[in-house]
Design a protein around this motif. Structure first.
Motif, PDB file in Angstrom:
ATOM      1  N   ALA A  58     -32.695  24.493   0.359  1.00 26.10           N
ATOM      2  CA  ALA A  58     -33.375  25.267  -0.682  1.00 26.10           C
ATOM      3  C   ALA A  58     -33.518  24.428  -1.951  1.00 26.10           C
ATOM      4  O   ALA A  58     -32.904  24.716  -2.982  1.00 26.10           O
ATOM      5  N   PRO A  59     -34.331  23.373  -1.902  1.00 25.63           N
ATOM      6  CA  PRO A  59     -34.479  22.495  -3.070  1.00 25.63           C
ATOM      7  C   PRO A  59     -35.169  23.204  -4.235  1.00 25.63           C
ATOM      8  O   PRO A  59     -35.967  24.122  -4.045  1.00 25.63           O
ATOM      9  N   THR A  60     -34.849  22.741  -5.433  1.00 20.10           N
ATOM     10  CA  THR A  60     -35.439  23.282  -6.663  1.00 20.10           C
ATOM     11  C   THR A  60     -36.032  22.122  -7.470  1.00 20.10           C
ATOM     12  O   THR A  60     -35.482  21.720  -8.499  1.00 20.10           O
ATOM     13  N   PRO A  61     -37.160  21.575  -7.039  1.00 19.32           N
ATOM     14  CA  PRO A  61     -37.662  20.321  -7.623  1.00 19.32           C
ATOM     15  C   PRO A  61     -38.033  20.415  -9.103  1.00 19.32           C
ATOM     16  O   PRO A  61     -37.852  19.433  -9.844  1.00 19.32           O
ATOM     17  N   ASN A  62     -38.560  21.549  -9.544  1.00 21.31           N
ATOM     18  CA  ASN A  62     -38.959  21.626 -10.951  1.00 21.31           C
ATOM     19  C   ASN A  62     -37.753  21.708 -11.874  1.00 21.31           C
ATOM     20  O   ASN A  62     -37.742  21.086 -12.943  1.00 21.31           O
ATOM     21  N   ILE A  63     -36.733  22.457 -11.465  1.00 28.04           N
ATOM     22  CA  ILE A  63     -35.499  22.475 -12.253  1.00 28.04           C
ATOM     23  C   ILE A  63     -34.825  21.108 -12.192  1.00 28.04           C
ATOM     24  O   ILE A  63     -34.358  20.588 -13.215  1.00 28.04           O
ATOM     25  N   ASP A  64     -34.800  20.521 -11.005  1.00 29.50           N
ATOM     26  CA  ASP A  64     -34.178  19.199 -10.839  1.00 29.50           C
ATOM     27  C   ASP A  64     -34.820  18.149 -11.728  1.00 29.50           C
ATOM     28  O   ASP A  64     -34.170  17.185 -12.153  1.00 29.50           O
ATOM     29  N   ARG A  65     -36.108  18.310 -11.996  1.00 24.61           N
ATOM     30  CA  ARG A  65     -36.813  17.339 -12.838  1.00 24.61           C
ATOM     31  C   ARG A  65     -36.141  17.197 -14.198  1.00 24.61           C
ATOM     32  O   ARG A  65     -36.097  16.094 -14.772  1.00 24.61           O
ATOM     33  N   LEU A  66     -35.612  18.298 -14.726  1.00 29.30           N
ATOM     34  CA  LEU A  66     -34.949  18.238 -16.026  1.00 29.30           C
ATOM     35  C   LEU A  66     -33.728  17.320 -15.970  1.00 29.30           C
ATOM     36  O   LEU A  66     -33.440  16.600 -16.931  1.00 29.30           O
ATOM     37  N   ALA A  67     -33.008  17.358 -14.854  1.00 29.83           N
ATOM     38  CA  ALA A  67     -31.843  16.480 -14.700  1.00 29.83           C
ATOM     39  C   ALA A  67     -32.281  15.031 -14.498  1.00 29.83           C
ATOM     40  O   ALA A  67     -31.700  14.104 -15.076  1.00 29.83           O
ATOM     41  N   LYS A  68     -33.300  14.838 -13.692  1.00 31.28           N
ATOM     42  CA  LYS A  68     -33.787  13.478 -13.408  1.00 31.28           C
ATOM     43  C   LYS A  68     -34.312  12.813 -14.674  1.00 31.28           C
ATOM     44  O   LYS A  68     -34.098  11.621 -14.901  1.00 31.28           O
ATOM     45  N   GLU A  69     -34.991  13.580 -15.512  1.00 30.28           N
ATOM     46  CA  GLU A  69     -35.614  13.031 -16.708  1.00 30.28           C
ATOM     47  C   GLU A  69     -34.819  13.352 -17.965  1.00 30.28           C
ATOM     48  O   GLU A  69     -35.278  13.069 -19.079  1.00 30.28           O
ATOM     49  N   GLY A  70     -33.645  13.930 -17.787  1.00 35.80           N
ATOM     50  CA  GLY A  70     -32.813  14.286 -18.935  1.00 35.80           C
ATOM     51  C   GLY A  70     -31.348  14.253 -18.570  1.00 35.80           C
ATOM     52  O   GLY A  70     -30.855  13.260 -18.045  1.00 35.80           O
ATOM     53  N   ALA A  71     -30.644  15.366 -18.807  1.00 37.59           N
ATOM     54  CA  ALA A  71     -29.197  15.392 -18.607  1.00 37.59           C
ATOM     55  C   ALA A  71     -28.772  16.669 -17.893  1.00 37.59           C
ATOM     56  O   ALA A  71     -29.401  17.717 -18.020  1.00 37.59           O
ATOM     57  N   LEU A  72     -27.676  16.556 -17.153  1.00 34.72           N
ATOM     58  CA  LEU A  72     -27.082  17.669 -16.414  1.00 34.72           C
ATOM     59  C   LEU A  72     -25.610  17.750 -16.782  1.00 34.72           C
ATOM     60  O   LEU A  72     -24.919  16.721 -16.849  1.00 34.72           O
ATOM     61  N   PHE A  73     -25.118  18.982 -16.993  1.00 35.89           N
ATOM     62  CA  PHE A  73     -23.706  19.203 -17.311  1.00 35.89           C
ATOM     63  C   PHE A  73     -23.008  19.864 -16.127  1.00 35.89           C
ATOM     64  O   PHE A  73     -23.504  20.852 -15.574  1.00 35.89           O
ATOM     65  N   THR A  74     -21.857  19.313 -15.760  1.00 33.64           N
ATOM     66  CA  THR A  74     -21.079  19.881 -14.657  1.00 33.64           C
ATOM     67  C   THR A  74     -19.986  20.828 -15.141  1.00 33.64           C
ATOM     68  O   THR A  74     -19.409  21.557 -14.338  1.00 33.64           O
ATOM     69  N   ASN A  75     -19.686  20.797 -16.434  1.00 39.91           N
ATOM     70  CA  ASN A  75     -18.638  21.655 -16.992  1.00 39.91           C
ATOM     71  C   ASN A  75     -19.184  22.525 -18.123  1.00 39.91           C
ATOM     72  O   ASN A  75     -18.633  22.575 -19.228  1.00 39.91           O
ATOM     73  N   ALA A  76     -20.298  23.217 -17.851  1.00 42.95           N
ATOM     74  CA  ALA A  76     -20.831  24.205 -18.786  1.00 42.95           C
ATOM     75  C   ALA A  76     -20.314  25.570 -18.351  1.00 42.95           C
ATOM     76  O   ALA A  76     -20.435  25.938 -17.177  1.00 42.95           O
ATOM     77  N   PHE A  77     -19.752  26.338 -19.286  1.00 44.34           N
ATOM     78  CA  PHE A  77     -19.084  27.584 -18.927  1.00 44.34           C
ATOM     79  C   PHE A  77     -19.506  28.740 -19.832  1.00 44.34           C
ATOM     80  O   PHE A  77     -19.724  28.565 -21.036  1.00 44.34           O
ATOM     81  N   CYS A  78     -19.597  29.919 -19.223  1.00 45.95           N
ATOM     82  CA  CYS A  78     -19.750  31.128 -20.016  1.00 45.95           C
ATOM     83  C   CYS A  78     -18.362  31.591 -20.445  1.00 45.95           C
ATOM     84  O   CYS A  78     -17.360  31.306 -19.782  1.00 45.95           O
ATOM     85  N   THR A  79     -18.303  32.322 -21.532  1.00 44.14           N
ATOM     86  CA  THR A  79     -17.019  32.813 -22.027  1.00 44.14           C
ATOM     87  C   THR A  79     -16.703  34.207 -21.498  1.00 44.14           C
ATOM     88  O   THR A  79     -15.595  34.709 -21.702  1.00 44.14           O
ATOM     89  N   ASN A  80     -17.673  34.811 -20.803  1.00 47.29           N
ATOM     90  CA  ASN A  80     -17.517  36.156 -20.240  1.00 47.29           C
ATOM     91  C   ASN A  80     -18.643  36.306 -19.228  1.00 47.29           C
ATOM     92  O   ASN A  80     -19.804  36.420 -19.616  1.00 47.29           O
ATOM     93  N   SER A  81     -18.319  36.281 -17.949  1.00 50.52           N
ATOM     94  CA  SER A  81     -19.344  36.181 -16.913  1.00 50.52           C
ATOM     95  C   SER A  81     -19.959  37.534 -16.581  1.00 50.52           C
ATOM     96  O   SER A  81     -19.716  38.112 -15.517  1.00 50.52           O
TER      97      SER A  81
END
Length: 567
Positions: A58-81
């Protein structure tokens, strides 16, 4: 002064004014547009850039483009889910105990919608389009067109400004899926309705993929013949997973804590809900009695994930439309584009559905950002950021003021130079307040570092009532990233537990969650904090009492008890 000197002086004065004006204009032109895209319940591990188990199918190429051409965070968290509180954190830059949006009744009144106010002060044209899910009118935006409450997937209505009171001015999209309608609305505002002389700030919020997952009809064949990869924890519950708080004494509460994919939870499960909603995802004339527990769980899991991922596919395709407009209009590279979800989502892990948990799949938010003028392509950060930090970061890029009552902090410099700012946070704070509401999640709070997670289930509502057993959980995220073994009682972790408890107490003080908001609840929090043998014995008694209470509710046919207030 002679005439020649006077004229020279005047020409110099005019030149200075002209240069000053040009400089101001240039600085304004250099400021980026800001496009903040938020989907509802879109878990990071359902975005292929995060390389989870669903990435290949289930690829998401348009969202992935933001990571490829920018930055991705692996430790982004909500304070109340949970939806409304997370959105309030982004809008205000404050934790929920400060902004007052503790639960699904959360609101942010006009005059307090900080992001819209500060962006407007900085000269931005502001808009809020899509899912709002806060009770009050988004009146601090120049333009809004928002879903009523949760909104509908098909033939949606939207609230707009008008002559009638807030909530009464509606526009309707016949024969339109909500994801398509939200994109249409944003494209119309961007191309026709806004003041083109100003940079724009647009909060573009999708309803999808919130349950229940009604995808657009054109995606019905997507993943039809695919067996969705399963998390190992859907089937295996390690003897050390969870705690007395989530399992009960002698595991007596396993059926009653956390709604399930299969038939584990008798009050609510996707096995119970989805066959009626989506019969095409199940065998003809489906009757669970004709199948084994494993077969039923697998059928419900595949129905769940396919409907969810079809909604995600709709988002990704629509982002392709949005990005194409920005490119065609020459604005793509002058727009700070952020993609996130309002929280994560359990996609079968531990046989849990929905969010609310502090477990990774629920607490973690996707966060991808692109702005090639200042953010180098292909970066990945493990820096801990929280949703209270998103607002100040956007304001920083916009050259806007960050109010002193904002609790979050900008991480713009991190995006620009790749280095964590001095004194940057080394832990995330979490608190889920809406005890046992809707999905049977006990009230809990905790601390998440880069290597460990400490969760404290205090197990009561705002009034200190409807108690479930208290308990503590510690997960070693380096050696056990899927959080399968609670190691809080292991002898070698005694000092670590003490350290993390102290850090949690200090963090509560630092963010202002001092217990004064709901004193009866705080009394329970303090009662079980030390968790000595007497506390454990009391928790076992609470477990037995709660089991009796839940069984009596089920016997009486009370499937939707109001649990988060009262005794």
């Amino acid at each position: 002064m002679n005439l020649r000197s006077f004229l020279a002086h005047q020409l110099l004065f005019v030149a200075i004014l002209t240069l000053s004006s040009l400089g101001t204009h240039a600085r304004g032109a250099d400021r980026p547009n800001v496009l903040f895209i938020m989907s509802d319940d879109h878990a990071a591990h359902a975005i292929s850039a995060y390389q989870g188990r669903l990435a290949e199918i289930a690829p998401t190429p348009n969202i992935d483009r933001l990571a490829k051409e920018g930055a991705l965070f692996t430790n982004a968290f909500c304070t109340n889910s949970i939806c409304s509180p997370s959105r309030a954190c982004v809008l205000t830059g404050q934790y929920d105990h400060t902004n007052g949006a503790f639960d699904l009744g959360g609101r942010v009144s006009p005059g307090n919608q900080m992001l819209a106010i500060e962006m407007k002060k900085a000269g931005y044209e502001t808009a809020m389009i899509g899912k709002w899910h806060l009770k009050d009118e988004p009146a601090d935006f120049d333009y809004y067109c928002v879903l009523p409450g949760q909104g509908k997937y098909h033939n949606p209505d939207f609230r707009v400004r008008g002559d009638k009171p807030w909530g009464k001015n509606l526009i309707h999209f016949k024969d339109k899926h909500v994801t398509d309608a939200i994109t249409d609305l944003s494209l119309e505002w961007l191309s026709e309705d806004r003041d083109q002389s100003k940079p724009f700030f647009l909060m573009h919020h999708y309803k999808a993929p919130h349950d229940y997952f009604d995808n657009a009809e054109r995606y019905e064949s997507y993943l039809r013949d695919v067996n969705i990869p399963e998390p190992e924890t859907l089937w295996k519950r390690d003897p050390q997973f969870g705690s007395l708080a989530t399992r009960g004494a002698n595991d007596e509460l396993i059926p009653h804590i956390g709604t399930s994919i299969g038939g584990r939870n008798p009050r609510r499960s996707y096995l119970g809900d989805l066959p009626e909603l989506y019969p095409a995802e199940f065998p003809a004339d489906f009757d669970p009695a004709d199948f084994s527990d494993e077969e039923n769980t697998r059928l419900a899991y595949n129905a769940y994930l396919k409907k969810y991922l079809r909604c995600v596919k709709g988002i990704d395709d629509n982002l392709g439309r949005l990005f194409k407009y920005l490119e065609d209009s020459g604005q793509m590279d002058n727009t700070l584009i952020i993609y996130t979800g309002d929280q994560g989502f359990m996609l079968g892990e531990h046989d849990y559905q929905d969010k609310r948990w502090m477990y990774e799949q629920s607490q973690r938010m996707p966060f991808l950002v692109r702005y090639p003028k200042q953010i180098a392509a292909g970066q990945q950060f493990d820096t801990i950021i929280e949703n209270v930090d998103y607002g100040p970061t956007m304001l920083d890029f916009a050259g806007a003021e960050i109010p002193t009552n904002v609790q979050g902090r900008s991480f713009r410099s991190l995006l620009e130079d790749g280095e964590e700012p001095d004194g940057w946070k080394q832990e995330a704070y979490y608190r889920y307040w809406m005890h046992m509401a809707h999905h049977d999640n006990p009230g809990h709070l905790g601390i998440r570092t880069k290597t460990h997670k400490l969760i404290y289930y205090y197990g009561c509502n705002y009034d200190g009532g409807y108690q479930t057993p208290a308990g503590w959980e510690l997960y070693d995220l380096v050696n056990d990233p899927m959080e399968t073994r609670n190691v809080i009682d292991e002898q070698e972790n005694r000092e670590l537990v003490s350290e993390l408890k102290n850090r949690l107490a200090e963090l509560r003080t630092r963010v202002g969650d001092d217990g004064s908001h709901f004193p009866d609840c705080e009394a329970i929090v303090q009662e079980f904090w030390d968790y000595d043998e007497a506390d454990r014995a009391k928790a076992i008694e609470v477990s037995h009492e709660y089991l009796k209470r839940r069984q009596a509710e089920l016997k009486a046919g009370k499937a939707n008890v109001q649990t988060w207030v009262g005794k």
